[in-house]
Scaffold this motif. Structure first.
Motif, PDB file in Angstrom:
ATOM      1  N   GLY A 114      39.622  49.273 165.551  1.00  0.00           N
ATOM      2  CA  GLY A 114      39.520  47.877 165.157  1.00  0.00           C
ATOM      3  C   GLY A 114      40.728  47.486 164.319  1.00  0.00           C
ATOM      4  O   GLY A 114      41.078  48.158 163.345  1.00  0.00           O
ATOM      5  N   VAL A 115      41.387  46.405 164.716  1.00  0.00           N
ATOM      6  CA  VAL A 115      42.578  45.920 164.010  1.00  0.00           C
ATOM      7  C   VAL A 115      42.272  44.511 163.521  1.00  0.00           C
ATOM      8  O   VAL A 115      41.870  43.648 164.297  1.00  0.00           O
ATOM      9  CB  VAL A 115      43.802  45.907 164.950  1.00  0.00           C
ATOM     10  CG1 VAL A 115      45.024  45.396 164.213  1.00  0.00           C
ATOM     11  CG2 VAL A 115      44.041  47.288 165.543  1.00  0.00           C
ATOM     12  N   THR A 116      42.504  44.286 162.210  1.00  0.00           N
ATOM     13  CA  THR A 116      42.296  42.963 161.632  1.00  0.00           C
ATOM     14  C   THR A 116      43.633  42.443 161.131  1.00  0.00           C
ATOM     15  O   THR A 116      44.288  43.084 160.291  1.00  0.00           O
ATOM     16  CB  THR A 116      41.293  43.019 160.465  1.00  0.00           C
ATOM     17  OG1 THR A 116      40.073  43.594 160.926  1.00  0.00           O
ATOM     18  CG2 THR A 116      41.034  41.639 159.900  1.00  0.00           C
ATOM     19  N   VAL A 117      44.057  41.303 161.672  1.00  0.00           N
ATOM     20  CA  VAL A 117      45.309  40.663 161.280  1.00  0.00           C
ATOM     21  C   VAL A 117      45.014  39.183 161.069  1.00  0.00           C
ATOM     22  O   VAL A 117      44.480  38.519 161.965  1.00  0.00           O
ATOM     23  CB  VAL A 117      46.402  40.854 162.355  1.00  0.00           C
ATOM     24  CG1 VAL A 117      47.676  40.128 161.954  1.00  0.00           C
ATOM     25  CG2 VAL A 117      46.671  42.320 162.602  1.00  0.00           C
ATOM     26  N   ASP A 118      45.377  38.679 159.916  1.00  0.00           N
ATOM     27  CA  ASP A 118      45.184  37.268 159.577  1.00  0.00           C
ATOM     28  C   ASP A 118      43.735  36.807 159.790  1.00  0.00           C
ATOM     29  O   ASP A 118      43.470  35.722 160.302  1.00  0.00           O
ATOM     30  CB  ASP A 118      46.127  36.362 160.387  1.00  0.00           C
ATOM     31  CG  ASP A 118      47.593  36.622 160.061  1.00  0.00           C
ATOM     32  OD1 ASP A 118      47.866  37.011 158.900  1.00  0.00           O
ATOM     33  OD2 ASP A 118      48.437  36.445 160.960  1.00  0.00           O
ATOM     34  N   GLY A 119      42.797  37.662 159.448  1.00  0.00           N
ATOM     35  CA  GLY A 119      41.392  37.290 159.540  1.00  0.00           C
ATOM     36  C   GLY A 119      40.795  37.427 160.923  1.00  0.00           C
ATOM     37  O   GLY A 119      39.607  37.206 161.120  1.00  0.00           O
ATOM     38  N   ARG A 120      41.609  37.762 161.911  1.00  0.00           N
ATOM     39  CA  ARG A 120      41.094  37.951 163.268  1.00  0.00           C
ATOM     40  C   ARG A 120      40.999  39.455 163.550  1.00  0.00           C
ATOM     41  O   ARG A 120      41.930  40.204 163.264  1.00  0.00           O
ATOM     42  CB  ARG A 120      42.003  37.300 164.295  1.00  0.00           C
ATOM     43  CG  ARG A 120      42.027  35.783 164.159  1.00  0.00           C
ATOM     44  CD  ARG A 120      42.872  35.139 165.219  1.00  0.00           C
ATOM     45  NE  ARG A 120      44.242  35.677 165.130  1.00  0.00           N
ATOM     46  CZ  ARG A 120      45.185  35.512 166.037  1.00  0.00           C
ATOM     47  NH1 ARG A 120      44.925  34.833 167.121  1.00  0.00           N
ATOM     48  NH2 ARG A 120      46.379  36.016 165.873  1.00  0.00           N
ATOM     49  N   THR A 121      39.880  39.831 164.122  1.00  0.00           N
ATOM     50  CA  THR A 121      39.652  41.246 164.420  1.00  0.00           C
ATOM     51  C   THR A 121      39.632  41.456 165.927  1.00  0.00           C
ATOM     52  O   THR A 121      39.022  40.687 166.672  1.00  0.00           O
ATOM     53  CB  THR A 121      38.313  41.721 163.834  1.00  0.00           C
ATOM     54  OG1 THR A 121      38.329  41.498 162.425  1.00  0.00           O
ATOM     55  CG2 THR A 121      38.075  43.190 164.094  1.00  0.00           C
ATOM     56  N   ALA A 122      40.317  42.494 166.354  1.00  0.00           N
ATOM     57  CA  ALA A 122      40.308  42.882 167.774  1.00  0.00           C
ATOM     58  C   ALA A 122      39.964  44.362 167.845  1.00  0.00           C
ATOM     59  O   ALA A 122      40.393  45.156 167.009  1.00  0.00           O
ATOM     60  CB  ALA A 122      41.655  42.613 168.402  1.00  0.00           C
ATOM     61  N   GLU A 123      39.169  44.696 168.832  1.00  0.00           N
ATOM     62  CA  GLU A 123      38.827  46.107 169.038  1.00  0.00           C
ATOM     63  C   GLU A 123      39.456  46.566 170.338  1.00  0.00           C
ATOM     64  O   GLU A 123      39.409  45.869 171.351  1.00  0.00           O
ATOM     65  CB  GLU A 123      37.316  46.299 169.088  1.00  0.00           C
ATOM     66  CG  GLU A 123      36.659  46.131 167.748  1.00  0.00           C
ATOM     67  CD  GLU A 123      35.173  46.458 167.787  1.00  0.00           C
ATOM     68  OE1 GLU A 123      34.683  46.921 168.837  1.00  0.00           O
ATOM     69  OE2 GLU A 123      34.522  46.254 166.765  1.00  0.00           O
ATOM     70  N   HIS A 124      40.024  47.746 170.291  1.00  0.00           N
ATOM     71  CA  HIS A 124      40.676  48.331 171.467  1.00  0.00           C
ATOM     72  C   HIS A 124      40.052  49.695 171.732  1.00  0.00           C
ATOM     73  O   HIS A 124      39.959  50.518 170.822  1.00  0.00           O
ATOM     74  CB  HIS A 124      42.181  48.488 171.219  1.00  0.00           C
ATOM     75  CG  HIS A 124      42.857  47.200 170.841  1.00  0.00           C
ATOM     76  ND1 HIS A 124      43.152  46.235 171.757  1.00  0.00           N
ATOM     77  CD2 HIS A 124      43.282  46.716 169.636  1.00  0.00           C
ATOM     78  CE1 HIS A 124      43.741  45.215 171.164  1.00  0.00           C
ATOM     79  NE2 HIS A 124      43.819  45.486 169.855  1.00  0.00           N
ATOM     80  N   PRO A 125      39.641  49.947 172.973  1.00  0.00           N
ATOM     81  CA  PRO A 125      39.088  51.270 173.290  1.00  0.00           C
ATOM     82  C   PRO A 125      40.129  52.349 173.049  1.00  0.00           C
ATOM     83  O   PRO A 125      41.318  52.170 173.324  1.00  0.00           O
ATOM     84  CB  PRO A 125      38.745  51.174 174.770  1.00  0.00           C
ATOM     85  CG  PRO A 125      38.721  49.727 175.094  1.00  0.00           C
ATOM     86  CD  PRO A 125      39.615  49.052 174.120  1.00  0.00           C
ATOM     87  N   LEU A 126      39.687  53.478 172.508  1.00  0.00           N
ATOM     88  CA  LEU A 126      40.616  54.569 172.220  1.00  0.00           C
ATOM     89  C   LEU A 126      41.281  55.102 173.484  1.00  0.00           C
ATOM     90  O   LEU A 126      42.404  55.600 173.423  1.00  0.00           O
ATOM     91  CB  LEU A 126      39.899  55.706 171.490  1.00  0.00           C
ATOM     92  CG  LEU A 126      39.523  55.427 170.039  1.00  0.00           C
ATOM     93  CD1 LEU A 126      38.826  56.642 169.449  1.00  0.00           C
ATOM     94  CD2 LEU A 126      40.739  55.058 169.213  1.00  0.00           C
ATOM     95  N   SER A 127      40.622  54.975 174.623  1.00  0.00           N
ATOM     96  CA  SER A 127      41.230  55.469 175.857  1.00  0.00           C
ATOM     97  C   SER A 127      42.443  54.638 176.253  1.00  0.00           C
ATOM     98  O   SER A 127      43.275  55.087 177.034  1.00  0.00           O
ATOM     99  CB  SER A 127      40.202  55.449 176.992  1.00  0.00           C
ATOM    100  OG  SER A 127      39.753  54.127 177.220  1.00  0.00           O
ATOM    101  N   VAL A 129      44.517  53.194 173.819  1.00  0.00           N
ATOM    102  CA  VAL A 129      45.414  53.127 172.648  1.00  0.00           C
ATOM    103  C   VAL A 129      46.340  54.332 172.683  1.00  0.00           C
ATOM    104  O   VAL A 129      45.923  55.460 172.899  1.00  0.00           O
ATOM    105  CB  VAL A 129      44.608  53.110 171.349  1.00  0.00           C
ATOM    106  CG1 VAL A 129      45.522  53.211 170.140  1.00  0.00           C
ATOM    107  CG2 VAL A 129      43.750  51.880 171.269  1.00  0.00           C
ATOM    108  N   SER A 130      47.618  54.066 172.461  1.00  0.00           N
ATOM    109  CA  SER A 130      48.557  55.171 172.280  1.00  0.00           C
ATOM    110  C   SER A 130      49.291  54.917 170.962  1.00  0.00           C
ATOM    111  O   SER A 130      49.607  53.796 170.599  1.00  0.00           O
ATOM    112  CB  SER A 130      49.553  55.241 173.463  1.00  0.00           C
ATOM    113  OG  SER A 130      50.277  54.041 173.552  1.00  0.00           O
TER     114      SER A 130
END
Length: 134
Positions: A114-127, A129-130
């Motif tokens: 989970g990445v939160t930037v400027d109040g917005r959160t996005a989730e990226h599956p670990l498969s 992500v590099s």
């Protein structure tokens, strides 16, 4: 009941019995009632009894086989259902439980980042992500 009715009743019972015996031992009066054919009638009755026994046994075997087939189909359907559920979990495991975090901007879950930037959160599956460490 008058005597005519009693006579009629006796005639009907005797006639019905004669008809029943004639149908049981086809071939005519001689085969149905002759003392010469008594052994043959007994053999026929014994064979019919054996046949009824075999038909009952075959029916029990057929019913048991059908029950086994139904049980096997239920087991198969259960296995297919569990496999489909497992496959669906593999395709979309969700994010899972939280493992660790780096401040408020990065959170590592069991299956996602989970990445939160400027109040917005996005989730990226670990498969997907590099991480490059330069």
């Amino acid at each position: 009941m008058g005597p005519v009715r009693w006579i009629l009743m006796v005639v009907l019972v005797v006639g019905g019995t004669v008809l029943w015996v004639m149908l049981r031992y086809p071939g005519g009066w001689r085969y149905a009632f002759s003392p010469d054919c008594t052994d043959h009638r007994q053999d026929l009755d014994a064979a019919r009894g054996r046949l009824r026994g075999l038909e009952r046994a075959a029916g029990r075997e057929r019913d048991a086989a059908r029950a086994e087939i139904a049980a096997a189909e239920r087991v198969h359907q259960d296995r297919v259902g569990r496999a489909r559920t497992h496959l669906a979990r593999l395709k979309d495991p969700g994010r899972g439980v939280s493992k660790s975090s780096l401040g408020e901007s990065l959170r590592l879950y069991e299956h996602a980042l989970g990445v939160t930037v400027d109040g917005r959160t996005a989730e990226h599956p670990l498969s997907e992500v590099s991480v490059l460490d330069d």
